[in-house]
Design a protein around this motif. Structure first.
Motif, short mmCIF file in Angstrom:
data_model
loop_
_atom_site.label_atom_id
_atom_site.label_comp_id
_atom_site.label_asym_id
_atom_site.label_seq_id
_atom_site.Cartn_x
_atom_site.Cartn_y
_atom_site.Cartn_z
N ARG A 110 0.81 -1.20 0.00
CA ARG A 110 0.00 0.00 0.00
C ARG A 110 0.86 1.27 0.00
O ARG A 110 0.44 2.32 0.47
CB ARG A 110 -0.94 0.01 1.21
N SER A 111 2.03 1.18 -0.55
CA SER A 111 2.94 2.32 -0.55
C SER A 111 2.51 3.38 -1.56
O SER A 111 2.02 3.08 -2.65
CB SER A 111 4.36 1.85 -0.90
N GLY A 112 2.73 4.65 -1.19
CA GLY A 112 2.46 5.74 -2.11
C GLY A 112 3.38 5.71 -3.32
O GLY A 112 3.06 6.28 -4.37
N SER A 113 4.54 5.06 -3.19
CA SER A 113 5.46 4.95 -4.32
C SER A 113 4.84 4.17 -5.47
O SER A 113 5.11 4.43 -6.64
CB SER A 113 6.75 4.26 -3.87
N LEU A 114 4.00 3.20 -5.14
CA LEU A 114 3.31 2.44 -6.19
C LEU A 114 2.31 3.31 -6.92
O LEU A 114 2.03 3.09 -8.10
CB LEU A 114 2.63 1.21 -5.59
#
Length: 405
Positions: free
Chosen positions: A262-266
Motif C-alpha cells: 500500500r505504498s504511495g510509491s506504487l
C-alpha cells in the motif's frame, strides 16, 4: 483578487501574460492539486475566465438556459473555491517567491515542462520553483527514484548508488524529499555533483519533513525545488498522493526501490504507466515486506533494473544499451573442446596413469598424452612419475558483475 496597476516584480521569463499568471496564482490558493472538476472548467473558460466566474465578476450566461457557470460541480465545492479565492493575495505570493530567488511557472512560459500537459484535467495550475536551473530542460532528461520512507539499509544504499550512477551519466534525479529512499536518492545525486529535483507536497518555502531542512536547502542551491502549492502551504496526506502524479509526469520513467503493498510509491509507478512512461522496480529479498509491493509491480508490466546502465537503456536514446551481463572468463574457458575434455577426465585426487585418463575420456593414449603435455604447458596439470594430476592451485573467485571480452 487584488490586481496591481503594474507588476511590482520582474516578470517570469516566458510568454504567459501577467493576468494569466495572477489568475493561476490565485487559483493555486483556491483549488486543491489534481482537482479534475476545476481542471475541466479551466480548460473551458481559461484561467482568467474561470476566476472571473468564480468571483462573480461577469454576468451569468443568458439565453442558453444555463444560469450556473459550473453545472455538474457540487455547490459545496464551488463555495469552497470562492471562499479561498476571495481570500487569496496573488501579488503577495508572487513577491514572496521572488524574494526567495524563485519564480511561478505557468503553461505558456518557455520553462514550462510540456509533458505535464499529459495530465489533462489534473495538470498543475502552475509550479512554484526555487533553484537556478531550467526546469523544462532538466525534465527532458530526468528519472524518478521513489520508495519507502522506513527503508532498509539495502534500500538506502541502492537508491544512493542508482542516483550517483544516473547523475554521472548526465541524468536528473527526481524525488519527493521524504525520509528513506527519497532522501538517499537526492543525496546520491548531490554527492556526485549531479542534478536533482525535489517535488514537494507543500510550499517551496516550507521544508518538509523538518529533518530534511538542510537537504532541501542544498537541493535548492544545486538543483530545483518544485511544488504546486503557494508559499506557506502545509502538506496533508492527500497532497502527498496527488504530488506523485507530478513526479510521474515530469520524468521519463519511475524506479521503485522499496515499497510495501500500500505504498504511495506504487501510486507514482501506476501514474507513470498510465501516462505511457517507463515503470521499473529494483528487486529485494522475497522475505522482506518492504519489497513485496515492488515484486508485485514486477509481476505486471514493470521492468526489473539493478543499476543505472539498465535504467538508461530504457529511458535513454536508441542504442544506449547496458553492457552485457556475464560472469568472468576463466582460463579453462579458453581451452579447445578436445583439450577441455581431457582436463575433465583427470580425477580430482592422486596421480593417474595416461591409459586410465584416456579410457575415462574415450580417446587413444597417444591423443591423451599430447593433450596432457599441452595442459602441462598451460599450468593445468602436473606429472608425477607415470601419472598426471591437477595442479594444486585455487582459481580466485571474481565478484565482478560484468567482465570478460
Amino acid at each position: 483578487m487584488t490586481t496591481p496597476a503594474s507588476d511590482p516584480r520582474p516578470e517570469t521569463p516566458g510568454t504567459a501574460s501577467l493576468g494569466e499568471r495572477l489568475a493561476r496564482a490565485t487559483l493555486s490558493r483556491a483549488v486543491e492539486p489534481g482537482d479534475e472538476h476545476a481542471g475541466r472548467w479551466l480548460q473551458r473558460y481559461g484561467a482568467t475566465g474561470f476566476l472571473d466566474r468564480l468571483l462573480d465578476t461577469t454576468p451569468a450566461p443568458r439565453g442558453d438556459g444555463e444560469a450556473d457557470p459550473f453545472p455538474g460541480t457540487a455547490p459545496k465545492r464551488v463555495a469552497s473555491w470562492r471562499l479561498r479565492a476571495a481570500a487569496a493575495d496573488p501579488t503577495r505570493d508572487l513577491a514572496t517567491i521572488h524574494d526567495l530567488g524563485g519564480r511561478f511557472l505557468v503553461p505558456g512560459d518557455t520553462e514550462w515542462p510540456r509533458q505535464l500537459d499529459d495530465l489533462a484535467d489534473t495538470r498543475p495550475l502552475g509550479l512554484w520553483v526555487r533553484g537556478p536551473a531550467d526546469l523544462r530542460t532538466w525534465a527532458l532528461r530526468s528519472v524518478a527514484l521513489v520508495g519507502a520512507r522506513a527503508c532498509t539499509p539495502y534500500g538506502a544504499h541502492t537508491a544512493a548508488d542508482l542516483a550517483t550512477g544516473l547523475a554521472r551519466q548526465g541524468w536528473v534525479v527526481v524525488s519527493g524529499a521524504a525520509y528513506g529512499i527519497d532522501g538517499a536518492a537526492h543525496r546520491g545525486a548531490l554527492a556526485a555533483g549531479g542534478a536533482t529535483v525535489a517535488v514537494l507536497a507543500c510550499g517551496v518555502d516550507t521544508p518538509y519533513p523538518r529533518g530534511h531542512d538542510q537537504l532541501i536547502r542544498r537541493v535548492a542551491e544545486q538543483g530545483l525545488v518544485v511544488g504546486e502549492l503557494p508559499p506557506e502551504s502545509h502538506p496533508t496526506p492527500s497532497r502527498f498522493i496527488l504530488r506523485n502524479r507530478v513526479i510521474a509526469a515530469l520524468t521519463r520513467g519511475t524506479v521503485v526501490i522499496e515499497a510495501q503493498h500500500r505504498s504511495g510509491s506504487l501510486v507514482t509507478a501506476r501514474a507513470a504507466a498510465r501516462l505511457g512512461r517507463h515503470t521499473m522496480g529494483v528487486p529485494g529479498p522475497v522475505t522482506s515486506a518492504l519489497s513485496a509491493g515492488v515484486h508485485e509491480l514486477l509481476r505486471g508490466d514493470a521492468t526489473l533494473v539493478t543499476d543505472a546502465d539498465e535504467i538508461v537503456e530504457l529511458v535513454g536514446d536508441m542504442g544506449q544499451l547496458a553492457p552485457a551481463r556475464r560472469g568472468p572468463v576463466l582460463p579453462r574457458d579458453l581451452l579447445a573442446p578436445a583439450t577441455a575434455h581431457i582436463l575433465e577426465a583427470i580425477p580430482a585426487r592422486g596421480p593417474t596413469p595416461t591409459t586410465v585418463i584416456a579410457r575415462r575420456a574415450g580417446t587413444t593414449p597417444d591423443d591423451t598424452l599430447a593433450k596432457l603435455y599441452e595442459l602441462h604447458s598451460l599450468g593445468f596439470v602436473e606429472r608425477h612419475g607415470d601419472g598426471w594430476q591437477l595442479t594444486n592451485t585455487t582459481t580466485p573467485v571474481s565478484n565482478a558483475r560484468r567482465g570478460g571480452t
